[in-house]
Design a protein around this motif. Structure first.
Motif, mmCIF file in Angstrom:
data_model
loop_
_atom_site.group_PDB
_atom_site.id
_atom_site.type_symbol
_atom_site.label_atom_id
_atom_site.label_comp_id
_atom_site.label_asym_id
_atom_site.label_seq_id
_atom_site.Cartn_x
_atom_site.Cartn_y
_atom_site.Cartn_z
ATOM 1 N N THR A 104 0.820 -1.202 0.000
ATOM 2 C CA THR A 104 0.000 0.000 0.000
ATOM 3 C C THR A 104 0.858 1.258 0.000
ATOM 4 O O THR A 104 0.321 2.370 0.020
ATOM 5 C CB THR A 104 -0.908 0.021 1.250
ATOM 6 O OG1 THR A 104 -0.083 -0.020 2.435
ATOM 7 C CG2 THR A 104 -1.856 -1.163 1.252
ATOM 8 N N PHE A 105 2.179 1.097 -0.017
ATOM 9 C CA PHE A 105 3.068 2.249 -0.016
ATOM 10 C C PHE A 105 2.980 2.990 -1.346
ATOM 11 O O PHE A 105 2.706 2.402 -2.396
ATOM 12 C CB PHE A 105 4.526 1.829 0.206
ATOM 13 C CG PHE A 105 4.784 1.209 1.551
ATOM 14 C CD1 PHE A 105 3.869 1.321 2.586
ATOM 15 C CD2 PHE A 105 5.965 0.521 1.791
ATOM 16 C CE1 PHE A 105 4.115 0.756 3.832
ATOM 17 C CE2 PHE A 105 6.224 -0.043 3.026
ATOM 18 C CZ PHE A 105 5.293 0.066 4.048
ATOM 19 N N GLY A 106 3.241 4.268 -1.315
ATOM 20 C CA GLY A 106 3.392 5.022 -2.548
ATOM 21 C C GLY A 106 4.770 4.776 -3.132
ATOM 22 O O GLY A 106 5.729 4.488 -2.411
ATOM 23 N N ALA A 107 4.900 4.846 -4.445
ATOM 24 C CA ALA A 107 6.193 4.616 -5.088
ATOM 25 C C ALA A 107 6.256 5.390 -6.396
ATOM 26 O O ALA A 107 5.238 5.611 -7.066
ATOM 27 C CB ALA A 107 6.416 3.129 -5.349
ATOM 28 N N ARG A 108 7.470 5.789 -6.752
ATOM 29 C CA ARG A 108 7.688 6.503 -8.006
ATOM 30 C C ARG A 108 9.034 6.093 -8.573
ATOM 31 O O ARG A 108 10.039 6.051 -7.860
ATOM 32 C CB ARG A 108 7.651 8.013 -7.770
ATOM 33 C CG ARG A 108 7.798 8.838 -9.032
ATOM 34 C CD ARG A 108 7.592 10.310 -8.736
ATOM 35 N NE ARG A 108 7.816 11.128 -9.914
ATOM 36 C CZ ARG A 108 7.789 12.447 -9.913
ATOM 37 N NH1 ARG A 108 7.524 13.108 -8.786
ATOM 38 N NH2 ARG A 108 8.015 13.138 -11.023
ATOM 39 N N ARG A 109 9.059 5.767 -9.850
ATOM 40 C CA ARG A 109 10.313 5.416 -10.514
ATOM 41 C C ARG A 109 11.138 6.688 -10.711
ATOM 42 O O ARG A 109 10.647 7.675 -11.262
ATOM 43 C CB ARG A 109 10.038 4.749 -11.860
ATOM 44 C CG ARG A 109 11.291 4.246 -12.596
ATOM 45 C CD ARG A 109 10.886 3.658 -13.936
ATOM 46 N NE ARG A 109 12.031 3.308 -14.758
ATOM 47 C CZ ARG A 109 12.530 2.075 -14.878
ATOM 48 N NH1 ARG A 109 11.958 1.080 -14.228
ATOM 49 N NH2 ARG A 109 13.577 1.834 -15.641
#
Length: 239
Positions: free
Chosen positions: A94-99
């Motif tokens: 459920t964590f946010g993530a961004r490449r």
């Protein structure tokens, strides 16, 4: 900490960050202050992220940065991490993530290992060699190469597994086997010929670099500021 407790802590941190943003809006200020806790893998953090931090800290003099460095995956909620930099494939969460970037991967070995055991000319020949396994994008599960549009998957043989990128490099330099490493991770060792790249005609898929924030899909202002700063420094040709 129980699963329910971890979920509660994650939700509470999100509420706190929302309150902090509301306070900033009420004061009508763009300054960032407080503490940001950053988790980094050891080699990539040391060689790619740390050189970028001085400019970020100069830009936000009221912000304190606490850095935790480890190659194994940490419990970000329990550790109170605001932002983690991770490479490879991300687990579902459920964590946010961004490449934020990518790492070129390659197979390397020491000159003395190659002198004793020969240099593999094709990925299939790796099955006759000692290979050093690591973690994440550098771990087990078969090494997958592309030659043009052709995918070649090889189940390598390993007597040595190490959960640390510096450990993998050291073992490889000592002639204990071939290893998959990133370009930036092995740049110094290749520059002074302690390691040699092999199988250059076969490409390994680059490993993604991700910013992960456990507060949810929307990062806090200080986390967003750091992510944007890192992107500006990291989005260049893979290496």
């Amino acid at each position: 900490m129980t699963e329910a407790g971890a979920a509660f802590l994650e939700m509470a941190r999100g509420f706190i960050e929302t309150i902090e943003e509301a306070e900033h809006t009420a004061r009508r200020t763009d300054s960032l202050e407080g503490v940001i806790r950053l988790a980094l893998p050891i080699s990539y953090g040391t060689r790619a992220i740390m050189p970028l931090l001085s400019g970020f800290m100069d830009a936000y003099p009221n912000l304190q940065v606490e850095i935790m460095m480890a190659d194994e995956l940490q419990n970000l909620v329990v550790s109170g991490v605001d932002l983690a930099i991770r490479t490879g494939t991300l687990p579902d969460s459920t964590f946010g993530a961004r490449r934020i970037g990518a790492l070129e991967r390659m197979v390397v070995a020491s000159p003395n290992y190659l002198a004793r055991n020969g240099t593999p000319a094709t990925p299939e020949e790796l099955t006759a060699h000692d290979c050093i396994l690591g973690y994440g994008a550098f771990g087990p599960g078969g090494w997958r190469f592309w030659q043009g549009d052709t995918l070649i998957s090889v189940d390598v043989r390993s007597r040595l597994t190490i959960n640390s990128a510096p450990g993998i490099l050291s073992a490889c330099v000592q002639g204990l086997g071939l290893a998959v490493v990133s370009g930036i991770m092995s740049a110094d060792e290749r520059a002074d010929n302690r390691l040699v790249r092999v199988l250059e005609g076969y490409a390994l898929e680059p490993a993604g670099v991700y910013a992960v924030y456990p507060s949810g899909p929307k990062p806090s202002r200080k986390v967003k500021a750091l992510i944007e700063y890192l992107i500006a420094g990291l989005f260049r040709p893979v290496g």
